[in-house]
Scaffold this motif. Structure first.
Motif, PDB file in Angstrom:
ATOM      1  N   TYR A  44      85.773 -20.716  26.377  1.00  0.00           N
ATOM      2  CA  TYR A  44      86.822 -20.454  25.391  1.00  0.00           C
ATOM      3  C   TYR A  44      86.263 -19.658  24.215  1.00  0.00           C
ATOM      4  O   TYR A  44      86.873 -18.665  23.784  1.00  0.00           O
ATOM      5  N   ALA A  45      85.107 -20.059  23.700  1.00  0.00           N
ATOM      6  CA  ALA A  45      84.503 -19.343  22.566  1.00  0.00           C
ATOM      7  C   ALA A  45      84.171 -17.897  22.949  1.00  0.00           C
ATOM      8  O   ALA A  45      84.387 -16.977  22.149  1.00  0.00           O
ATOM      9  N   LEU A  46      83.667 -17.688  24.141  1.00  0.00           N
ATOM     10  CA  LEU A  46      83.383 -16.318  24.604  1.00  0.00           C
ATOM     11  C   LEU A  46      84.662 -15.496  24.730  1.00  0.00           C
ATOM     12  O   LEU A  46      84.683 -14.305  24.398  1.00  0.00           O
ATOM     13  N   CYS A  47      85.728 -16.116  25.205  1.00  0.00           N
ATOM     14  CA  CYS A  47      87.005 -15.409  25.332  1.00  0.00           C
ATOM     15  C   CYS A  47      87.573 -15.039  23.958  1.00  0.00           C
ATOM     16  O   CYS A  47      88.134 -13.951  23.794  1.00  0.00           O
ATOM     17  N   VAL A  48      87.447 -15.939  22.990  1.00  0.00           N
ATOM     18  CA  VAL A  48      87.905 -15.619  21.633  1.00  0.00           C
ATOM     19  C   VAL A  48      87.064 -14.474  21.068  1.00  0.00           C
ATOM     20  O   VAL A  48      87.595 -13.554  20.435  1.00  0.00           O
ATOM     21  N   GLY A  49      85.766 -14.501  21.298  1.00  0.00           N
ATOM     22  CA  GLY A  49      84.913 -13.392  20.869  1.00  0.00           C
ATOM     23  C   GLY A  49      85.327 -12.084  21.535  1.00  0.00           C
ATOM     24  O   GLY A  49      85.354 -11.031  20.885  1.00  0.00           O
ATOM     25  N   PHE A  50      85.675 -12.145  22.808  1.00  0.00           N
ATOM     26  CA  PHE A  50      86.165 -10.962  23.517  1.00  0.00           C
ATOM     27  C   PHE A  50      87.461 -10.455  22.882  1.00  0.00           C
ATOM     28  O   PHE A  50      87.654  -9.244  22.725  1.00  0.00           O
ATOM     29  N   ASP A  71      98.101 -21.388  17.258  1.00  0.00           N
ATOM     30  CA  ASP A  71      99.069 -20.491  16.612  1.00  0.00           C
ATOM     31  C   ASP A  71      98.453 -19.163  16.177  1.00  0.00           C
ATOM     32  O   ASP A  71      99.010 -18.464  15.354  1.00  0.00           O
ATOM     33  N   GLY A  72      97.346 -18.801  16.706  1.00  0.00           N
ATOM     34  CA  GLY A  72      96.725 -17.525  16.362  1.00  0.00           C
ATOM     35  C   GLY A  72      95.232 -17.705  16.177  1.00  0.00           C
ATOM     36  O   GLY A  72      94.697 -18.801  16.331  1.00  0.00           O
ATOM     37  N   LEU A  73      94.565 -16.644  15.806  1.00  0.00           N
ATOM     38  CA  LEU A  73      93.113 -16.717  15.650  1.00  0.00           C
ATOM     39  C   LEU A  73      92.736 -17.078  14.214  1.00  0.00           C
ATOM     40  O   LEU A  73      92.203 -16.272  13.466  1.00  0.00           O
ATOM     41  N   SER A  74      93.029 -18.287  13.840  1.00  0.00           N
ATOM     42  CA  SER A  74      92.571 -18.836  12.560  1.00  0.00           C
ATOM     43  C   SER A  74      91.471 -19.857  12.867  1.00  0.00           C
ATOM     44  O   SER A  74      91.270 -20.244  14.015  1.00  0.00           O
ATOM     45  N   TRP A  75      90.758 -20.287  11.835  1.00  0.00           N
ATOM     46  CA  TRP A  75      89.709 -21.287  12.051  1.00  0.00           C
ATOM     47  C   TRP A  75      90.288 -22.579  12.604  1.00  0.00           C
ATOM     48  O   TRP A  75      89.698 -23.218  13.480  1.00  0.00           O
ATOM     49  N   ARG A  76      91.456 -22.966  12.086  1.00  0.00           N
ATOM     50  CA  ARG A  76      92.091 -24.200  12.559  1.00  0.00           C
ATOM     51  C   ARG A  76      92.421 -24.091  14.046  1.00  0.00           C
ATOM     52  O   ARG A  76      92.128 -24.985  14.831  1.00  0.00           O
ATOM     53  N   SER A  77      93.028 -22.983  14.452  1.00  0.00           N
ATOM     54  CA  SER A  77      93.380 -22.789  15.865  1.00  0.00           C
ATOM     55  C   SER A  77      92.145 -22.671  16.741  1.00  0.00           C
ATOM     56  O   SER A  77      92.120 -23.171  17.865  1.00  0.00           O
ATOM     57  N   PHE A  78      91.122 -21.986  16.232  1.00  0.00           N
ATOM     58  CA  PHE A  78      89.893 -21.853  17.017  1.00  0.00           C
ATOM     59  C   PHE A  78      89.279 -23.219  17.296  1.00  0.00           C
ATOM     60  O   PHE A  78      88.931 -23.537  18.437  1.00  0.00           O
TER      61      PHE A  78
END
Length: 110
Positions: A44-50, A71-78
């Motif tokens: 998941y972390a790699l996909c968010v980085g991608f 709800d999007g790429l915020s710290w809370r959602s991450f």
């Protein structure tokens, strides 16, 4: 001394090939849960980085469907997605591990 067929077989033959190597095989559920949970969290972390590196190829809609509360790429959602990914790994381990161990046990004694 002549041996008969019944002296070699104590129970009736089963169809198929027995999995002799699986007789002592068991999945330790805790180790499997930690391994699978961390694997999915790292993925998941790699996909968010991608997603951050290639904004044209984002998986935003996929995350919305797979991760409740995302709800999007915020710290809370991450962080929520990271925890949910780890939890999905544990879910698979808690269901698959005991089932595998149960069927391995049944196969050995049937």
């Amino acid at each position: 001394m002549r041996m008969t067929k019944t002296q070699f077989q104590s129970k009736p033959p089963r169809l198929g090939t027995p999995f002799v190597s699986m007789q002592g095989l068991r999945i330790p559920v805790f180790v499997f849960g930690m391994s699978l949970g961390l694997f999915l969290a790292i993925t998941y972390a790699l996909c968010v980085g991608f997603d951050l590196l290639f904004p044209g190829q984002v998986m935003y809609r996929t995350w919305l469907r797979l991760l409740p509360g995302f709800d999007g790429l915020s710290w809370r959602s991450f962080l929520l997605g990271l925890a949910e990914s780890f939890g999905y790994g544990w879910y698979v381990a808690l269901v698959f591990g005991p089932l595998f161990n149960l069927f391995t046990h049944w196969w050995r004694w049937s």
